[in-house]
Design an enzyme around this catalytic site. Structure first.
Site, PDB file in Angstrom:
ATOM      1  N   ASP A   1      -5.995   1.995  -3.514  1.00  0.00           N
ATOM      2  CA  ASP A   1      -7.262   1.838  -2.813  1.00  0.00           C
ATOM      3  C   ASP A   1      -7.592   3.087  -1.997  1.00  0.00           C
ATOM      4  OD1 ASP A   1      -5.376   1.508  -0.809  1.00  0.00           O
ATOM      5  OD2 ASP A   1      -6.196  -0.368  -0.033  1.00  0.00           O
TER       6      ASP A   1
ATOM      7  N   SER B   1       0.814  -1.205   0.000  1.00  0.00           N
ATOM      8  CA  SER B   1       0.000   0.000   0.000  1.00  0.00           C
ATOM      9  C   SER B   1       0.859   1.272   0.000  1.00  0.00           C
ATOM     10  CB  SER B   1      -0.953  -0.037   1.186  1.00  0.00           C
ATOM     11  OG  SER B   1      -1.921   0.972   1.107  1.00  0.00           O
TER      12      SER B   1
ATOM     13  N   ASP C   1      -1.194   1.079  -4.041  1.00  0.00           N
ATOM     14  CA  ASP C   1      -2.083   0.089  -4.668  1.00  0.00           C
ATOM     15  C   ASP C   1      -3.423   0.688  -5.055  1.00  0.00           C
ATOM     16  OD1 ASP C   1      -2.963   0.388  -2.055  1.00  0.00           O
ATOM     17  OD2 ASP C   1      -3.500  -1.715  -1.806  1.00  0.00           O
TER      18      ASP C   1
ATOM     19  N   ASP D   1      -2.514   6.053  -3.528  1.00  0.00           N
ATOM     20  CA  ASP D   1      -1.376   5.425  -2.858  1.00  0.00           C
ATOM     21  C   ASP D   1      -0.855   4.292  -3.737  1.00  0.00           C
ATOM     22  OD1 ASP D   1      -3.568   3.779  -2.492  1.00  0.00           O
ATOM     23  OD2 ASP D   1      -2.958   3.120  -0.501  1.00  0.00           O
TER      24      ASP D   1
END
Length: 543
Positions: free
Chosen positions: A342, A192, A340, A338
């Protein structure tokens, strides 16, 4: 509501034509039309397919006394948590740590080995004896992600599962593909917002949600070599001959996710200049492609990943660069993701930050205007700012506070039948469309709101007046022990009394790091800083 009416309602909610539903069920369009009009009823095998397709139970479909109130992001089956599980490796957002130290290729291989066996074993209750396990795998742009991808795939295929590779993609795309294409589970390799040298493994169940605690506990026992719960001698059995799993290039799944994102927009963005900060992560190709397709003039920064620059002075956790970029390029709005993707943090036309609390407010207000905010309730976390709660109350909306973690936000949304929930960090879950936070989807929905309200983002977010807030992260060896320390707790309680109703203090364990987070909120920034300094100093002394 009759069976035919339920089929029609579910089909429309899923944005499917009669022809598309007929293709899914391998029947004629006329058959679907007759079902919906009540002229005939589907045979039992088709009822089972319908229930699986729309993620509801056959009881929901067949019994007229059962009201139909699902969304198509609800799971067909939700495991009951009968006992608490103390997780050793998996935190609130997966198994995360420095690559080849806390998280190794051996860990990844054993995770793949277990999941490949578990979803192929009838004793697990996940399948029948003829089931061929299918697992979809995605990764972000970290250098170590390739190593973990190959290790996981080796574990899956050696246990007899087929591995479908999305390659570099976002976490929400894995959740979407798992659900839409009916995979047994999904795996996302990402840490992340963490720096490049960290990595993580996130597990997603067939409903596109974070994996349940019971399954995670079984994975952890297998990682540690505890075979007492598994019906086998020694290690898990290896697949033989034609039972060895396949590896499938599944870029088509990622492309279908792009089409889904584009389809969620009702407006053309022609004439809008939109800035995107892709954090040199998973969104580096996807985000621009989506906004270009919607007609926007896109200006992109931090979209040149090299394996070690993910999140480095970029993205939703380093928003200053996008603020300057929006002002310099005279953009109408900016969105930062960010690693990834999400999360999404926005920047308004003046270059000012619009954080996750602002986003939650803006989108909740829009859902309410559209009559889609169930119960006029919003799910937020204990870390959300008091300004958000006061703004919601002023609009006549209620809120539910839950612990930090988008998994817990989603659980509260399901339990209380809420349409939207999120975190101040930028995770926003729109339950009509997704089962997890989706940064690009959030950006689209904010742009849609700007277009439909004909207002800039600064005006839409203005009612949320943020209270001064100070948050500090303190690294400790044993976060549970320090969080339970009597002197630390006594100081926290003392500060809570001093703040009264004009502020609040929160001490919590990080779900992703060996650290404690101290947060103080009140109407004076200097007081916030001073209170936090006192707690941090004591923690460092006691630790």
């Amino acid at each position: 509501m009759t069976l035919g009416q339920k089929i029609a309602t579910l089909r429309v909610a899923a944005k499917m034509s009669q022809e598309q539903l007929a293709d899914e069920l391998d029947v004629s369009r006329q058959s679907v039309s007759k079902w919906e009009s009540g002229q005939s009823t589907p045979e039992l095998s088709k009822v089972l397919l319908l229930a699986n397709l729309f993620h509801i139970t056959t009881d929901d479909l067949l019994r007229e006394d059962v009201p139909l109130a699902p969304t198509y992001t609800e799971p067909l089956f939700r495991m009951e948590e009968s006992e608490p599980y103390d997780r050793k490796y998996f935190g609130t957002d997966g198994f995360r740590g420095e690559a080849n130290q806390a998280l190794t290729a051996q860990h990844a291989f054993r995770i793949g080995r277990f999941l490949g066996w578990y979803y192929s074993n009838p004793l697990s209750g996940c399948c029948d004896s003829n089931h061929r396990t299918r697992v979809v795998v995605g990764k972000d742009t970290r250098r170590s992600s390739y190593m973990f991808e190959y290790a996981i795939v080796a574990g899956l295929t050696s246990s007899g599962a087929d591995a479908y590779l999305l390659h570099v993609t976002t976490t929400p795309s894995v959740a979407y593909v798992v659900r839409q294409d009916r995979f047994d589970c999904g795996i996302m390799i990402s840490a992340s917002h963490n720096p490049f040298y960290d990595n993580g493994i996130k597990l997603v169940n067939k409903a596109g949600e974070k994996m349940d605690d019971r399954t995670l506990s079984l994975v952890e026992r297998y990682i540690d070599g505890d075979m007492s719960l598994f019906d086998c001698d020694g290690d898990l059995p290896l697949a033989q001959r034609e039972q060895i799993g396949r590896i499938v290039d599944y870029v088509a799944g990622r492309n279908r996710y792009l089409s889904f994102l584009i389809a969620t927009a009702a407006n053309s963005y022609r004439g809008l200049r939109i800035a995107l900060d892709c954090a040199n992560g998973s969104s580096w190709m996807i985000a621009k492609a989506v906004f270009d397709a919607l007609g926007a003039q896109t200006e992109v920064i931090n979209a040149e990943p090299d394996g070690v620059n993910i999140n480095y002075n970029a993205g939703s956790t380093h928003i200053g660069g996008l603020c300057r970029f929006v002002r310099e390029k005279n953009c109408d709005v900016g969105f930062a993701f960010d690693g990834d993707a999400d999360r999404c943090i926005a920047v308004d036309e003046n270059g000012q930050i619009v954080n996750g609390d602002h986003v939650l407010y803006v989108l909740a207000c829009q859902l309410r205007r559209q009559g889609q905010l169930k119960g006029d309730r919003v799910v937020a976390t204990v870390m959300s700012n008091l300004g958000l709660f006061k703004a919601l109350e002023a609009e006549g909306m209620r809120y539910i506070r839950t612990t930090v973690g988008d998994r817990y936000v989603m659980e509260a949304m399901v339990e209380n039948d809420c349409s939207i929930g999120g975190e101040s960090s930028g995770h926003t879950i729109l339950r009509k469309y997704a089962s997890t936070g989706d940064g690009i989807l959030t950006a689209i929905m904010l742009t849609e709101t700007m277009m439909e309200r004909k207002l800039p983002l600064s005006k839409l977010a203005a009612p949320v007046v943020m209270y001064p807030q100070t948050i500090r992260t303190v690294a400790v060896a044993d976060k549970a022990a320090v969080a339970a320390d009597e002197q630390v707790l006594a100081l926290v309680e003392q500060i809570r009394d001093e703040l009264g109703e004009d502020g609040r203090i929160l001490l919590r364990e990080s779900g992703t790091e060996p650290a404690l987070r101290v947060m103080v909120e009140c109407n004076d920034q200097k007081k916030c800083d001073a209170y936090v300094d006192r707690v941090v100093a004591l923690i460092e002394e006691r630790a």
